[in-house]
Each structure stands twice: as structure tokens, then as C-alpha cells.
Write a protein that holds these residues in place. Structure first.
Motif, PDB file in Angstrom:
ATOM      1  N   ASP A 182      -8.801   0.104  12.616  1.00  0.00           N
ATOM      2  CA  ASP A 182      -7.502  -0.337  12.117  1.00  0.00           C
ATOM      3  C   ASP A 182      -6.968  -1.455  13.014  1.00  0.00           C
ATOM      4  OD1 ASP A 182      -4.751  -0.651  11.646  1.00  0.00           O
ATOM      5  OD2 ASP A 182      -4.568   1.414  10.950  1.00  0.00           O
TER       6      ASP A 182
ATOM      7  N   ASP B  39      -3.073  -5.970   6.494  1.00  0.00           N
ATOM      8  CA  ASP B  39      -4.206  -5.046   6.447  1.00  0.00           C
ATOM      9  C   ASP B  39      -3.984  -3.903   5.462  1.00  0.00           C
ATOM     10  OD1 ASP B  39      -5.511  -2.389   8.186  1.00  0.00           O
ATOM     11  OD2 ASP B  39      -6.767  -4.090   7.635  1.00  0.00           O
ATOM     12  N   SER B  40      -2.758  -3.404   5.440  1.00  0.00           N
ATOM     13  CA  SER B  40      -2.496  -2.263   4.567  1.00  0.00           C
ATOM     14  C   SER B  40      -2.499  -2.658   3.098  1.00  0.00           C
ATOM     15  CB  SER B  40      -1.160  -1.604   4.937  1.00  0.00           C
ATOM     16  OG  SER B  40      -0.115  -2.551   4.861  1.00  0.00           O
TER      17      SER B  40
ATOM     18  N   ARG C 250      -4.702  -4.166   1.674  1.00  0.00           N
ATOM     19  CA  ARG C 250      -6.073  -3.884   1.261  1.00  0.00           C
ATOM     20  C   ARG C 250      -6.231  -2.409   0.888  1.00  0.00           C
ATOM     21  NH1 ARG C 250      -9.893  -1.980   4.466  1.00  0.00           N
ATOM     22  NH2 ARG C 250      -8.517  -2.322   6.258  1.00  0.00           N
ATOM     23  N   ILE C 251      -5.646  -1.566   1.707  1.00  0.00           N
ATOM     24  CA  ILE C 251      -5.753  -0.129   1.440  1.00  0.00           C
ATOM     25  C   ILE C 251      -4.981   0.234   0.183  1.00  0.00           C
ATOM     26  CG2 ILE C 251      -5.490   2.168   2.406  1.00  0.00           C
ATOM     27  CD1 ILE C 251      -5.362   0.949   5.167  1.00  0.00           C
TER      28      ILE C 251
ATOM     29  N   ASN D  10      -7.056  -0.531  -2.687  1.00  0.00           N
ATOM     30  CA  ASN D  10      -8.120   0.450  -2.861  1.00  0.00           C
ATOM     31  C   ASN D  10      -7.607   1.710  -3.544  1.00  0.00           C
ATOM     32  OD1 ASN D  10     -10.051  -1.129  -1.658  1.00  0.00           O
ATOM     33  ND2 ASN D  10      -9.787  -0.232   0.366  1.00  0.00           N
TER      34      ASN D  10
ATOM     35  N   TYR E  40      -8.419   7.302   2.038  1.00  0.00           N
ATOM     36  CA  TYR E  40      -7.672   6.037   2.056  1.00  0.00           C
ATOM     37  C   TYR E  40      -6.285   6.258   2.631  1.00  0.00           C
ATOM     38  CZ  TYR E  40     -11.039   3.573  -0.935  1.00  0.00           C
ATOM     39  OH  TYR E  40     -12.152   2.978  -1.454  1.00  0.00           O
TER      40      TYR E  40
ATOM     41  N   GLN F  70      -6.045   6.707   6.277  1.00  0.00           N
ATOM     42  CA  GLN F  70      -6.104   5.411   6.942  1.00  0.00           C
ATOM     43  C   GLN F  70      -4.745   4.736   6.907  1.00  0.00           C
ATOM     44  OE1 GLN F  70      -9.413   3.388   5.010  1.00  0.00           O
ATOM     45  NE2 GLN F  70      -9.297   1.825   6.595  1.00  0.00           N
ATOM     46  N   PHE F  71      -4.187   4.731   5.720  1.00  0.00           N
ATOM     47  CA  PHE F  71      -2.907   4.074   5.522  1.00  0.00           C
ATOM     48  C   PHE F  71      -1.823   4.724   6.365  1.00  0.00           C
ATOM     49  CE2 PHE F  71      -0.001   1.406   3.278  1.00  0.00           C
ATOM     50  CZ  PHE F  71       1.167   2.144   3.102  1.00  0.00           C
TER      51      PHE F  71
END
Lengths: 682, 150
Positions: free
Chosen positions: A41, B52-53, B55-56, B59, B77, B80-81
């Protein structure tokens, strides 16, 4: 290795740039700590980096595990600590953790937003030195340096121990074949060892305080060399000393190898899993030889034990051994092998041990056999119980001790093993076990020689006596074992002799085969047998008592060898943390072992220390060739003691186990009140 | 002097972010990392987060279009987020992520979808607020922009 030289080298090759010898360290530390942070991350990575910089650390960041590994490999001594996320796309964080542990031996801290108990536990079992929950606060990062210091401190301790042990075992080694029983050696050895210990400790302390011990970075090539050496020796016989010799890498210390070996064993264990245990056992058993099949008398019990002891390493060990030894690992089926092994140990072992080949067998089997071997002296049942207890090879080691106890011969070996174990205790899970087993045989062999010749008859009698003692702890179940020895008594003369003498000789002569021999020895005379002789001969056979102690210790947590056992457990846990140790603690100790495992880590250190003492003690015992299988003895000698320095932690563990077993067995379970041979009618 | 009103306004904005529960203590951690060497550290991190988020989020959206739902994947996912969001102190977004994961674990597809919609709303709201906040911070001047005395 020369401790002082090692120290010197260590101080010289300080791995951290920030940790320069002397002045700079204390002032700036922990500033300049070189941290490698791995997280996929980018947001977290950026924040962590900033936080670490704010802590005055030197930060390197990676967003992929592979990158991190290659960075670590390129620059072996370039990092002090690693912070890694658990969930990463290219590689699981725990896998990375294992790799780092094996190859570089750096402290690793895991991080995750996941705070579930299982995940955290996973971190613990995989060897992470800490686990941080995300979002990570800077306060949490401020103290990560403690893990680096702690690790170094432990390395030191290990170093010191090994150093001292080395001193100790170097001495005994020199005298080895001939002089195990010589009290002169013992005296010399002890004295010098003590002196050396003190010297080394102070020296090392000084050095370490000022300098950082150079960290050995286990590159891929180095690791491959290591694995090759281990395979060549046979996993159970792979003692750090020998591995070091085989590897022949300048600047590599025995301690380095020892700690790496410990990790490796853990790693293998993890790989093989419990199921392998069983298979391992079988392979081990089969490897042992069909010859043992004859022993099938015990088979019933043995098989179970063997199966039980199928400890993980068994399989891998067996395989390794087989590979190394060139024996077919899975010869006969497990059941048979089990039996054989047991039998082998009891008496058959002598047979096994006789031949080098056998020894090899033994090696594989040793693990298994050792267990077997023990029964011989102890009694098949004992053996079985021992085996059960020592599920893993470690058990076998344990068994060896019982043997050792019985035979003064074993004692020296065991003692050696113990010592070694002590050194390696910390890292040895399996190693100890293995080594103990291995060593045990040797001990017996070396010792056995003189003893055996003494009179098997006496041995027999003593054996009977001894077995009882030994058995008691762990083998209570195997009354037959006792009988066995008796029967074998007559046979023993030949067998034990063979075991003791030949194996001993061979063992002594063939260092490489040492472990095997030891194992075989232990197996055959298993320790018991030769020990019998020893026992018979004298009360004075300290080794015996030692062995018994070990056995008792190993096996009986309950028995007053509890302390010993505790040690064992501790050791075991240390050794086979994951469960290895529990396995080792044959039966009795098993549960204790498991429990102690957890405790072990904490108590481990202590135990180790005591173990060392024990080892020394044991060595002395062995040297004296007094087979005092007194339970007290056992208690005295911490598990570790049983094995002389030669044995790495593994040996130590096994020795401990054995001790415990012997002790336990002798004391508690079996009604043998006194190990003293005196009581045994000759 | 001009800065003062701006600074005051900035302070008020900042306080409301906390009061309304958009950001939590972790945001303070970020602020404390900001210094003269990195005067816009918080803004940089938040920018990186949103980049970056996104992208998540995409998804997850795609995963929610495939029926039946792959809850395991959705949960992964969102895990991660959630990690990302919590690291910048996005409180409401993080809470909604947790809820979404609960629905995933219980296999509640409807719950997942509802929760995700809510999450996207909070996510967008925070972005706007922080955007305005950072903009004001830049205007207020590089010195001690919403920073604590070191």
C-alpha cells in the motif's frame, strides 16, 4: 571454533554501519537503525517511511516482497530490522518472514489492519518478533529497536554458550574416544571450560556491548551450501560443528550455523507437518533395517511409538538421512520398522550400530531408533513410551538419554550432546532431538567400549536395574523393556559390546557418523545397553545416572525430574517450538513439553544455562563413567547437560529429553528408587 | 495579520473535520509528521491515498457487477481499502469499510451493495472537505499550517 577468535571477528565485522564499535553506538542508538519496510500500500508505505525517519532511523522502502528479499540478499548486513505487511499481492508476508528468518536472521515485525487472534498467532509461530496493528502510530515505531538489541543479545548468549561449550566440548572431544571416562579429562575439561566460559563471557560481553556482533547474512548460496551439508550429514545427524566443517566457509561460526540450523529445522518441521511424522517414522523405521525386524517383539509397542513419534522431522529427517546415508528410507513398512526400531534399540541396536551402514540407518532411525534403542535398556515398553513421548525425532533424542543414563558410555556421548545442545538449545528444536538421539548412541559407544567389555553380565544385571530406572520415567509402559535387557543381557555382551565398542569406535572415528553412531549406540545399547554396562560396573558411572536423569527428565514432568523435564520441556519447546518439543517429550513430557514450550521460550534461556551446567555435569559424569542413574543426578544435570558440546542444540534437546525421560522414567514411573548401580545386582 | 483570519478559518475547518467525525486521531499523527522540511506532507499523503484507493474502489465496483458475488474477493479488496483509509485517519470511510466486510463475511450481497454506496459517498465527501482544507492551508502560508508546536 575459537571463541575468542570468533568474538574478534564478530567485533570486526559489525554489520550495522550505525553500530560501530565503541563510541558512536551508545550515543546515537537507536538512531541510524537501518529499517527495511515492505508494504504494497503506497499510502501506508509513505506514512511509515516518514514516521521512521522521524524516529531517526535509516529507512529503505519496498512495495514488493520480492524486491525486499533481493535487497536483503544483496546487502546482507545492510539492515537491522524489517517491517512487513501481512497481506501482499506477490508474496504472503509470513512467507517473507520465513525467508528472512532462514536466510538473514533479522528481526521482523509484521503489520496488518487485521488484528484477529489467528493472524497475530501466525506471526508468532512464524517467528515474527512483533506484530503491529494498522494504522501504525509513531509511538509504536519508536521502540522497534528493542527487537534488534534483543536479538543480538540472544545471539551473544548463544555465542557465548557455544563458545564455552565449544571449549568444553573441544576438550572432551580431543580426549574423546579414549577418554570419555577419564576423570582427568573431565577435570581438565570442566576446568578449562569454566574458565573459558567466564573469559568468553566477559570478553564477549565487552565486545558485544561495544560492537555489534557481525551478523551473518545467509545468502542463497550460503544457505544452499548449508542445506547440502545438512543433507550430506543427514538431518538428524547434522550438528552445527559438522555442518560448519562441511561448509568450510571462512568466517562462519558454529553459532551462526547453529542458529541457522535451528531455524531450518523449524522450517522443515513446518513444511512436513504432522502427517509426515508418521510417515517419517515409518521411513525411519524402515530405513533401519529389516534386520531389526527380528526385534519385532516389541513391535507392537514400538510401532505405535514410532508412529506416534512420527514427528515431523522424522520424515524429512528420514529422508534426509536416507539421502545422506544412502539408505532407503522407507524400507519396510512402518509397523515393522517401528518394531524394529524399537527392538533395534533395545538390543538390536547393537546390531544396527555396528555397521556404519547401520549407523546410517541409525541416523535415520536414530531418530526413531533412538527411541528404540532406549527401550532396549529400558525395556521395550519404556521405549515405546519414550517414543511416544518423543513423537518427533526429538523424542528419539530423548530416548537416547535414557540409554545414556544406562550406559556410562552413553553418558559421555550424551553429555557431549547435551553440551552441544545447550549451545544450541536456543535454536534447536529438532536439532536437539536429533542430536540427542544421535549423540546418545555415540556416547554409549564410546563409553560402551570399555564398559561393555567389563562384563555384560553385570550389565545385564545393571541393566535390569537401569532399565527400570530409565523406564520408569517414560517407559513405565514397557516393562518388557526391562525384561528385554535382561534377556539381552546375555546377548548384550555381544551386542552391547558391539554397540558400545564398535559403534563407539566407529562413532568416534567417524565424526561424520557420529551422530549416527550415537544414535545407534543409544539405540542399541540404546544407551541403555551400554549404560547397563556402565551401570553395572559402577555406581560411578555418572553418565548413566545422567542418562537416567535425562530420561527421567525427559519423560517425567511429574517426577521430580520435573525440573529437568521442565528443562526439557523448555528445551523442547525451544527446540521444537512448534510442537516439536512436545513430541519429544515422550509421552510424559509431551504434555508437559507442550506446556513448557510456551514457557520454554522464557525459561529456555534459563534452562539452557542450566542445561549447560548439566551438560558439563553430564560430561563429567560420562567421563567418570559412572553410571549413576540416580534421579538426582538427572535433576542436577539440566537437560542440556546431558549432551556434550558436540551436540548442538538438537543434541541438547534430545539429551534433555532423554534425560528427562531417563530421569523421569527412572524416578517416577518406575519404581526405581535409586539409579545407583549399586543396587543393581550384578 | 491577513494570515490570522485565514489561520483562524483553517483552524475552524480543521476542528469541524474532527467534530463531524470525518477524521480521527490518525490524522493528527500525520499532521505531526509534517514539518518545515515537509510542509505539505499531509496533503501529499492524502493525495496519494485518493489516487491509490480509486483503483481499489474500481475493483470493488467491478466485482459487485459480477454475480454471484465473490465475497472472499470483495472482503480482500475492502481489507486493503480499509487499511489505507485508516492510515490517513479517514474515520467515516473506515467505519463503512468495516460494515462492508461484515456483510461480506455473512454473505449479505444486498448489505454489501448498500454499504458500498454509502462508503463511496463518505469517501467523496471527505475528499471535498480535505481538498478545501488543504487549499486554505496553502493559502494561509507555509508556516505552521495546521501544525502543532514542535
Amino acid at each position: 571454533m575459537n571463541v575468542s577468535s570468533v568474538k574478534g571477528s564478530m567485533s570486526i565485522s559489525s554489520s550495522t554501519s550505525t553500530w560501530k564499535a565503541g563510541d558512536t553506538i551508545s550515543d546515537q542508538f537507536p538512531a541510524g537503525l537501518r529499517v527495511l519496510v515492505v508494504d504494497d500500500d503506497p499510502t501506508c508505505l509513505m506514512i511509515l517511511e516518514k514516521m521512521l525517519i522521524a524516529c531517526l532511523y535509516k529507512v529503505t522502502k519496498c512495495n514488493r516482497a520480492e524486491t525486499a528479499l533481493s535487497k536483503l540478499r544483496e546487502n546482507k548486513n545492510g539492515y537491522d530490522i524489517v517491517l512487513s505487511d501481512v497481506h501482499m499481492p506477490d508474496m504472503d508476508g509470513f512467507k517473507l518472514l520465513e525467508h528472512i528468518g532462514l536466510e538473514m536472521d533479522l528481526p521482523v515485525i509484521m503489520m496488518s489492519a487485521d488484528d484477529g487472534k489467528q493472524v497475530v498467532m501466525k506471526g508468532v509461530t512464524h517467528g515474527a518478533c512483533d506484530y503491529l496493528i494498522k494504522p501504525v502510530r509513531i509511538e509504536a515505531l519508536k521502540n522497534i529497536w528493542q527487537h534488534v538489541v534483543r536479538k543480538r543479545k540472544n545471539e551473544w548468549k548463544e555465542f557465548e554458550q557455544s563458545g564455552s561449550v565449544e571449549e568444553g566440548d573441544r576438550q572432551p572431544k580431543q580426549s574423546d574416544d579414549a577418554d570419555y571416562s577419564s576423570s582427568a579429562n573431565e577435570g581438565n575439561w570442566k576446568g578449562s571450560k569454566k574458565r573459558k566460559d567466564e573469559e568468553e563471557e566477559t570478553d564477549e560481553r565487552d565486545d558485544t556491548s561495544t560492537l555489534k556482533k557481525p551478523r551473518v547474512v545467509w545468502s542463497v548460496e550460503l544457505h544452499q551450501q548449508f542445506v547440502a551439508a545438512v543433507n550430506q550429514l543427514g538431518i538428524d545427524k547434522a550438528v552445527p560443528k559438522k555442518i560448519l566443517e562441511l561448509m568450510n566457509v571462512p568466517g562462519l561460526t558454529r553459532e551462526n550455523v547453529a542458529s541457522h540450523l535451528q531455524k531450518y529445522r523449524l522450517y522443515l518441521r513446518r513444511l512436513s507437518g504432522v502427517s509426515q511424522h508418521q510417515s517419517n517414522l515409518s521411513t525411519i523405521i524402515s530405513a533401519q533395517d529389516p534386520t531389526f525386524g527380528s526385534l519385532s517383539s516389541l513391535s507392537g509397542l514400538d510401532l505405535q511409538t514410532l508412529a506416534a513419534t512420527g514427528q515431523l522431522p522424522a520424515q524429512s529427517l528420514a529422508r534426509l538421512q536416507a539421502a545422506g546415508l544412502g539408505r532407503a528410507t522407507a524400507k519396510s513398512g512402518i509397523p515393522i520398522t517401528l518394531v524394529d526400531q524399537r527392538n533395534i534399540f533395545s538390543f538390536e541396536n547393537p546390531k544396527l550400530r555396528f555397521g556404519e551402514g547401520q549407523q546410517q540407518h541409525m541416523t535415520n532411525k536414530q531418530q526413531v531408533n533412538l527411541l528404540h534403542g532406549i527401550p532396549t535398556t529400558m525395556e521395550p515398553k519404556q521405549l515405546v513410551s519414550l517414543r511416544h513421548a518423543a513423537q518427533s525425532i526429538g523424542n528419539m533424542n530423548m530416548q537416547v538419554p535414557p540409554h545414556g543414563a544406562q550406559s556410562s558410555q552413553n553418558n559421555p556421548l550424551l553429555m557431549q550432546m547435551g553440551q552441544q545442545q545447550q549451545q544450541q538449545q536456543q535454536s534447536r528444536g529438532q536439532i536437539l532431538v536429533d542430536s540427542t538421539i544421535n549423540h546418545a548412541p555415540r556416547l554409549s559407544s564410546s563409553m560402551g567400549q570399555p564398559i561393555l567389555s567389563n562384563g555384560i553380565a553385570t550389565n545385564v544385571s545393571s541393566r535390569n536395574g537401569i532399565p527400570e530406572n530409565i523406564r520408569a520415567p517414560g517407559y513405565s509402559q514397557t516393562p518388557s523393556m526391562l525384561n528385554f535387557p535382561m534377556n539381552h543381557a546375555s546377548e548384550l555382551p555381544g551386542n552391547s559390546f558391539a554397540l558400545g565398542s564398535t559403534p563407539g569406535v566407529s562413532i568416534l572415528t567417524s565424526k561424520g557418523a557420529f551422530q549416527e553412531d550415537v544414535n545407534s549406540e543409544i539405540k542399541g545399547s540404546g544407551g541403555l545397553m551400554p549404560s547397563y554396562d556402565v551401570f553395572n560396573d559402577l555406581d560411578q558411572h555418572k553418565p548413566q545416572s545422567w542418562e537416567l536423569q535425562n530420561v527421567g527428565m525427559a519423560f517425567d514432568t511429574s517426577q521430580h525430574s520435573n525440573s529437568l523435564q521442565g528443562n526439557l520441556d523448555l528445551t523442547q519447546s525451544a527446540l521444537g517450538q512448534q510442537g516439536f518439543s512436545s513430541g519429544q517429550m515422550n509421552g510424559h513430557n509431551r504434555s508437559a513439553a507442550v506446556a513448557s514450550k510456551a514457557m520454554f521460550s522464557t525459561g529456555d534461556v534459563k534452562e539452557l544455562g542450566s542445561a549447560q551446567n548439566v551438560n558439563q555435569h553430564l560430561n563429567n559424569l560420562l567421563v567418570d563413567n559412572t553410571i549413576r542413574v540416580k534421579s538426582e543426578r538427572v535433576c542436577d544435570t539440566s537437560p542440556a547437560n546431558i549432551f556434550p558440546d558436540h551436540f548442538g542444540q538438537d543434541d541438547l534437546m534430545s539429551a534433555l529429553l532423554k534425560q528427562q525421560e531417563s530421569v523421569a522414567s527412572s524416578e517416577n514411573e518406575f519404581d526405581f528408587d535409586g539409579y545407583s548401580m549399586n543396587n543393581i545386582p550384578v | 495579520m491577513e494570515r490570522n483570519p485565514m489561520r483562524r478559518q483553517l483552524a475552524i475547518m480543521r476542528q469541524s473535520l474532527f467534530d463531524q467525525g470525518h477524521v480521527d486521531e490518525q490524522f493528527v499523527q500525520l499532521e505531526e509528521l509534517q514539518d518545515d522540511a515537509n510542509p505539505n506532507f499531509v496533503e501529499e499523503v492524502v493525495t496519494l491515498y485518493y489516487r491509490d484507493s480509486a483503483r481499489i474502489i474500481l475493483n470493488i465496483e467491478q466485482a459487485l457487477e459480477r454475480k454471484p458475488f465473490d465475497f472472499r474477493k470483495l472482503d480482500a479488496y475492502m481489507h486493503q481499502f480499509k487499511g489505507s483509509s485508516s492510515s490517513i485517519g479517514a474515520k467515516k470511510v473506515k467505519a463503512e469499510s468495516t460494515l462492508f466486510r461484515e456483510y461480506c463475511k455473512s454473505g449479505n450481497g444486498e448489505g454489501c451493495m448498500r454499504s458500498f454506496q454509502q462508503l463511496k459517498k463518505e469517501y467523496a465527501t471527505l475528499r471535498k472537505k480535505l481538498g478545501a482544507y488543504f487549499q486554505l492551508a496553502r493559502q494561509a502560508g507555509p508556516v505552521e499550517t495546521a501544525s502543532r508546536p514542535k
